[in-house]
Design an enzyme around this catalytic site. Structure first.
Site, PDB file in Angstrom:
ATOM      1  N   LYS A   1      -7.326   1.409  -2.620  1.00 47.26           N
ATOM      2  CA  LYS A   1      -6.917   0.973  -1.281  1.00 47.26           C
ATOM      3  C   LYS A   1      -7.123   2.092  -0.262  1.00 47.26           C
ATOM      4  CE  LYS A   1      -5.272  -1.672   1.920  1.00 47.26           C
ATOM      5  NZ  LYS A   1      -3.931  -2.288   1.923  1.00 47.26           N
TER       6      LYS A   1
ATOM      7  N   THR B   1       0.872  -1.172   0.000  1.00 46.27           N
ATOM      8  CA  THR B   1       0.000   0.000   0.000  1.00 46.27           C
ATOM      9  C   THR B   1       0.906   1.218   0.000  1.00 46.27           C
ATOM     10  OG1 THR B   1      -1.755  -1.147   1.187  1.00 46.27           O
ATOM     11  CG2 THR B   1      -1.801   1.258   1.218  1.00 46.27           C
TER      12      THR B   1
ATOM     13  N   LYS C   1       0.740   4.781   8.309  1.00 49.85           N
ATOM     14  CA  LYS C   1       1.284   5.154   6.997  1.00 49.85           C
ATOM     15  C   LYS C   1       0.175   5.268   5.957  1.00 49.85           C
ATOM     16  CE  LYS C   1       2.470   1.892   4.490  1.00 49.85           C
ATOM     17  NZ  LYS C   1       1.848   0.986   3.489  1.00 49.85           N
TER      18      LYS C   1
END
Length: 295
Positions: free
Chosen positions: A170, A95, A238
């Site tokens: 995502k 990701t 993150k």
């Protein structure tokens, strides 16, 4: 096929096993060779660097922690793009930032390579069972070519569009999880304060309108205080930071995302960054419970 895989962590290790079980010749690289001993015993081959791995693969998967790790692995004289053979397909399962996916795509094309950004969702359970959701960006022809390999990992594989589209999708996924994790934690704290048995409450609400993956899979871990990672808090932070940056760039105000990010950042500051996201319950315990923890 001759497949290279870089990043054999909590999820990557299971994916390598699926490739081996699928009959593919798999070479791996990870920073600590000792952590990959079970994969070597299962038939994977060790490569001493991304460069050596890239020189001997038809397809290369990467699944690392942060965008900076992706940059280091793909670019530079020792990187994948400069060392892969023409015709190699590069698939980043990390990701990461949509703009980095576009950068990899552009650089790959110049070298006669193909690339897909294909972040996944489903955690360690989905990886282990080959039931990940995979969100794919890149050329449709490349996607169709690689689908048999992706089928080894996932039960829901969707081509979302051109390079970067997988990463944007995502972000949509992570935005929902961010809010949902707060809801799950608040529900359990409410149940406890109301004098209910949280496990019995789950029996009623898990399959109703409130049902979700997080409720079914992570709430039981919250109750048992099992905070071992299926997905690290540091990696979720993150992801949420990327989503927040992209939202700001598009002029969006997403208060639930911002609140969830602040709660997880507070947990990380307290030393929980290497725990699973279900440790969010600790924030609510500390704010709402005066008695010793009973979860």
């Amino acid at each position: 096929m001759k497949v290279g895989f870089i990043g054999t962590g909590v999820m990557g290790s299971s994916l390598v096993k699926h490739l081996l079980e699928g009959g593919h010749e798999v070479s791996i690289f990870t920073r600590t060779a000792a952590k990959a001993e079970d994969l070597l015993e299962a038939g994977a081959q060790w490569k001493e660097s991304p460069k050596l791995l890239a020189q001997d693969a038809e397809v290369i998967f990467t699944m690392v922690g942060y965008p900076i790790d992706v940059e280091q692995i793909y670019f530079g004289e020792e990187g994948i793009i400069n060392n892969a053979k023409k015709g190699t397909v590069l698939i980043d399962l990390t990701t990461s930032k949509p703009e980095l996916a576009q950068k990899i795509y552009d650089a790959s094309r110049q070298k006669g390579l193909s690339s897909l950004d294909a972040p996944v969702s489903g955690g360690d359970v989905g990886a282990r069972n080959g039931l990940l959701s995979i969100m794919v960006g890149g050329e449709e022809e490349t996607f169709k070519q690689m689908q048999p390999l992706l089928d080894l990992f996932g039960g829901n594989i969707v081509h979302q569009g051109q390079a970067g589209a997988g990463q944007h999708t995502k972000m949509c996924n992570q935005i929902i999880i961010a809010s949902n994790m707060m809801g799950v934690s608040e529900s359990l704290i409410y149940a406890l304060k109301a004098g209910l048995d949280p496990e019995t409450v789950l029996l009623s609400i898990s399959s109703g309108a409130a049902g979700s993956w997080s409720l079914s899979n992570l709430a039981p871990k919250m109750i048992s205080r099992n905070f071992e990672p299926g997905f690290y808090i540091k990696h979720f932070i993150k992801d949420m930071r990327i989503a927040a940056e992209e939202a700001e760039r598009m002029g969006l105000e997403l208060p639930a995302l911002r609140l969830s990010l602040s709660l997880f950042e507070s947990l990380a500051e307290r030393g929980y960054e290497d725990k699973g996201t279900q440790a969010l319950i600790v924030q609510y315990e500390d704010s709402n419970l005066k008695e010793p923890k009973t979860f």
